[in-house]
Design an enzyme around this catalytic site. Sequence first.
Site, PDB file in Angstrom:
ATOM      1  N   GLU B 201      65.034  67.825  22.385  1.00  0.00           N
ATOM      2  CA  GLU B 201      64.815  67.208  23.695  1.00  0.00           C
ATOM      3  C   GLU B 201      65.465  65.831  23.758  1.00  0.00           C
ATOM      4  OE1 GLU B 201      62.461  69.441  22.319  1.00  0.00           O
ATOM      5  OE2 GLU B 201      63.546  70.568  23.819  1.00  0.00           O
ATOM      6  N   ASN B 285      66.932  75.097  20.801  1.00  0.00           N
ATOM      7  CA  ASN B 285      67.602  75.108  22.100  1.00  0.00           C
ATOM      8  C   ASN B 285      68.832  74.206  22.108  1.00  0.00           C
ATOM      9  OD1 ASN B 285      65.372  72.935  22.129  1.00  0.00           O
ATOM     10  ND2 ASN B 285      66.656  72.305  23.839  1.00  0.00           N
ATOM     11  N   ASP B 327      64.902  77.146  27.580  1.00  0.00           N
ATOM     12  CA  ASP B 327      64.312  76.496  26.402  1.00  0.00           C
ATOM     13  C   ASP B 327      63.647  77.487  25.461  1.00  0.00           C
ATOM     14  OD1 ASP B 327      63.666  74.370  24.661  1.00  0.00           O
ATOM     15  OD2 ASP B 327      61.664  74.230  25.516  1.00  0.00           O
TER      16      ASP B 327
END
Lengths: 197, 609
Positions: B201, B285, B327
């Site tokens: 992230e 991801n 994701d």
Amino acid sequence: MAGIATCVPMPAISFLHHLGICDLKSPLHAAAFVAAFLTLSPPLAHALTDGSGDPAPVTSEDGKWADKDGNPTFKIEKDGTVDWYTYAGFTRYSAECLRCHGPDGLGSTYAPPLADSMKRLSYSDFYAVVASGKQAVSSSQELVMPAEGNNRNVMCYIDAIYTYLRARADDAIGRGRPDKHAPKPEPFSKAEDACME
Amino acid sequence: MAGFSMRLLAASIVVSSFLLLQGAAIAQPGSDELLKMEKDPANVVMPTITYDNQRYSSLNKITAENVGKLQVAWTFSTGVLRGHEGAPLVIGDVMYVHTPFPNTVFALDLNHDGAILWKYEPRQDPNVIPVMCCDTVNRGVAYADGKIFLHQADTTLVALDAKTGKVVWSIKTDDPGKGATGTAAPMIVKDKVYVGVSGGEFGVRGWLAAYSVKDGKQLWRAYSAGPDADLMVDPEKTMSLGKPIGANSSLKTWEGDQWKIGGGDTWGWYSYDPQLNLIYYGTGNPSTWNPKQRPGDNKWSMTIFARDADTGMAKWVYQMTPHDEWDYDGVNEMILADQQMNGQMRHLLVHFDRNGFAYTLDRVTGELLVAEKYDPAVNWATKVDMDKNSPTYGRPQVVAQYSTQHNGEDTDTKGVCPAALGTKDEQPAAFSPDTGLFYVPTNHVCMDYEPFRVSYTAGQPYVGATLSMYPAPGGNTMGNFVAWDARTGKIAWSNPEQFSVWSGALATKGGVVFYGTLEGYLKAVDAKTGKELYRFKTPSGIIGNVMTYEHAGKQYVAVLSGVGGWAGIGLAAGLTDAHAGLGAVGGYAALNNYTALGGSLTVFAIPGG
């Protein structure tokens, strides 16, 4: 806080000027003083007040509403349509803040519920904490709010995020994604492009 | 060096407690010390219980017949509030318990109801806390050569003397200033300790690295994306679905230099096959969550890697979710099991992916054998193309309606199942060779997903999407505990749970399968039927993994409780309910009506048994 308590164009935050954030209506330089005296101020006599006072929208510029004191605020139509800033605030809040502050500003075990915090925090309080961060680390808790001052994904949308949370604090909108919203104003797109570059 | 240790008990107790450990510690790095130790079910010498990640114990004193008599033997508070993932180790008379940030490690004396032998508490910069995407979790420590290995939040890899807790060596693996953090448990094979990194992230470029058990020297580092040399692949010899991957297999699938901030992080569990000398793990991801901003397949994010345990070179790869739009990290554990398929014994790798498909592969070659949905709610793809002659062989057939790439930026793609949490996240499944079934803790949650433009700043979140999550349509439960047949790709039985099951399962030779729930129950079910045999409510919600060990002739079951993690953050305020008008209100009432924070270990045994 000293590092951000001026409006001199520093490289790290110079992009803020693209959205007019450092204008006179955003008393960044006064944030520290406002924060210190806020708790001493008696509640305002309006039916609805939050940390910035009466949220009633008074003026509008390019789809962005402000209250009588010039603080960003929300405008909800009778049919539930929210202004663009409130909507953009929802999406950006959910991407940038939700991980710690929980869905819909409700808080999590990780960080406080901002829908409550905005009942106490003024716009400038909010701005100062977001830009410079906050830490409360002790043996029993580890609350660390990072400084977002150079995070364009937050700072380019800071007024939108504030507007959204203000609306949540005043129960003007419920949980979840607002069903209907005003279209994206053209000046917003331009400012966004300039700020995100 | 940030760290200290202390002895809290008299030296005599310490000495007596480590007699058994002394014997084990004689083995040198490079030997098969752990291969021998993992065969003794009294011990749990690695976070995955065994190298094959089966999470199966051959202890059988606790059985389907007597598990109902289970009682709490002793408990231990970790003193830390955040989410407690992973499980303790047991080696001889000592249990090693880890915690979330600040990543304290305790050595507990099993001869004295868990009295503290030593405690290691590193000092870490608290600025690492907000760059941990989904709570300050840590999934455990590893053991080898008389040392305990911990990958701290701030990406310090530290080796502690197992007898004293003193730091033997300490190195830094990455830069938390860029959002890189350590959450996964290391794995040790022979003379190497393997660790990966978290930070998908934050645009952190994923890698798996091998360090020397002896002194922490880096031996190799293999990235998930980038030039072939960085990937540690051989364009001619590294295979994907039966074909060589060719030159620049990763670079070709990114626009410009995007692979440098492209994620593919390696924060899951690692497994090892000693016969093949291969290690297996998955990558996460691609960054950002906005697919429009990173055209291409984004290789090798979302990929199963098989690498040589010594050299690190990749033998085969398989990308499950090319160009991720939801994701669906591919980091979940790879379970190695040998089973009969079509009359033939196969060396299988079974993987329950976030994307909702359970994959059965031949772990020697990487051949895809089965790919089926393990939750019927999964809707983003109709199936995985299994036709070897098809140009889309091995790829998911994406449904346009649920494609956030197709629907585009600033459009809310509604009703995608599963949610970004995945049908399963890191919470590992278990396999019982006795029943031939896999026991899978799952989420039954769907989402709306709106991607939008995002800008990269090192050390700042690089997400670019807004999600809302809610229970899958047609019900009010958010989890299932599923028994799965990986040979056929079918559900044998499924127990609904009110909340996501975010606890690692344990299968035992006693015919009992254990798991925990977010409300805090430790549950025991019949391995054959799923019938509940026992439950006990621990002090907090369980996101840890259940483990079992034997001490002084008695079998114990232990689990960490302490709600948190992504499940805790997402659920603490209650999921938003897009279908509230359709009834079933209260079925998914807020989790905080059931439990509160607080880390503790609960150890169970049958009295007198």
